[in-house]
Design an enzyme around this catalytic site. Structure first.
Site, PDB file in Angstrom:
ATOM      1  CB  CYS A 213       8.093   3.367  -4.979  1.00 48.81           C
ATOM      2  SG  CYS A 213       7.499   2.636  -6.313  1.00 48.81           S
ATOM      3  CB  CYS A 236       0.296   6.551  -2.172  1.00 45.80           C
ATOM      4  SG  CYS A 236      -0.740   6.702  -0.903  1.00 45.80           S
TER       5      CYS A 236
HETATM    6 FE1  SF4 Z   1       5.359   1.914  -6.138  1.00 48.33          FE
HETATM    7 FE2  SF4 Z   1       2.653   3.074  -5.602  1.00 48.33          FE
HETATM    8 FE3  SF4 Z   1       3.138   0.737  -6.970  1.00 48.33          FE
HETATM    9 FE4  SF4 Z   1       3.636   0.692  -4.441  1.00 48.33          FE
HETATM   10  S1  SF4 Z   1       1.727   0.946  -5.339  1.00 48.33           S
HETATM   11  S2  SF4 Z   1       4.890  -0.184  -5.993  1.00 48.33           S
HETATM   12  S3  SF4 Z   1       4.424   2.828  -4.271  1.00 48.33           S
HETATM   13  S4  SF4 Z   1       4.087   2.765  -7.614  1.00 48.33           S
END
Ligand code: SF4
Length: 252
Positions: A213, A236
């Protein structure tokens, strides 16, 4: 002196009292330095943890914490989706600063809820909840407050950030010692203290999260443009209202 040690219930008059205390803290510390806010929080705030991603600018707060008390609890969320460079950096920085209480937090139900690691492609909010927000919420349950590296300049949703905030519904206080810092302040602090940079910064990543991401940022782009690129998401979800994760707004 800060006094956050007394755990405050979250509803009714007690919530109002907590809000009043935070307002008073913001008034008292308005003209204090980030270091003074950090030291005041660590020395007088009851059980408090520093939550760090060991990202592009994290070393500033980690250094401030180490100078004040190397045994400061540092909570590092390993989503198991991080760049290898972040894991190596976390280990090297912790050792160099002499941090003796770094706690690595992981979700315990990834196998059941995201068995093939593809949840981030279908639902980033659900993935962040599973891998970041829920484990952090569990880890913070026994703390009176936590310290974050959030800053006003980072996005529109943080433009009014103060040193101290009430975390709705949890009875905790969030401390943002760098709230008023500009990017030049961060750079200057790192240079003056000869702190190691995250290796991905030199490769075009001014803001670093999970590998799937996070993308590099072009010259002139917002530093957070590479986080969840082409999506509305810009946080987040490490924010709680009534103990539950909430979205915090659209990408600036
Ligand atoms: Fe992406 Fe959030 Fe999953 Fe990390 S925790 S891979 S930032 S969606």
């Amino acid at each position: 002196m800060l006094d956050l040690a007394e755990k405050t219930p979250v509803d009714g008059p007690d919530a109002a009292a907590l809000a009043a205390r935070v307002a008073d803290l913001n008034a008292r510390y308005r003209h204090h330095s980030a270091t003074a806010v950090m030291q005041g929080a660590l020395q007088n705030a009851g059980k408090i943890a520093l939550v760090s991603s060991f990202g592009a600018e994290s070393v500033v707060l980690l250094h401030m914490a180490a100078v004040t008390d190397r045994a400061t609890p540092v909570l590092f969320i390993d989503t198991e989706m991080l760049f290898t460079e972040t894991l190596v950096y976390q280990s090297e920085v912790s050792e160099r600063l002499g941090l003796s209480n770094v706690q690595i937090i992981r979700a315990d139900d990834i196998t059941a809820r995201d068995p093939d690691g593809s949840l981030h492609r279908r639902d980033t909010d659900a993935c962040c909840a599973l891998r970041k927000t829920e484990p952090l919420n569990r880890a913070l349950a026994s703390y009176d407050g936590w310290i974050t590296g959030r800053k006003r300049f980072q996005s529109g949703t943080r433009a009014a950030l103060e040193f101290f905030e009430v975390e709705d519904g949890t009875g905790r206080i969030k401390v943002n010692p760098l709230a008023h810092w500009a990017p030049e302040d961060v750079r200057a602090y790192m240079e003056e203290n000869r702190l190691p940079r995250h290796p991905l910064v030199a490769k075009g990543y001014p803001s670093i999260g999970c590998a799937p991401c996070t993308s590099p940022v072009a010259k002139g782009e917002d530093p957070r443009a590479g986080r969840w690129r082409n999506q509305e998401k810009d946080e987040c979800g490490i924010h709680f209202v009534n103990g539950k994760m909430v979205r915090t707004g659209a990408k600036s």
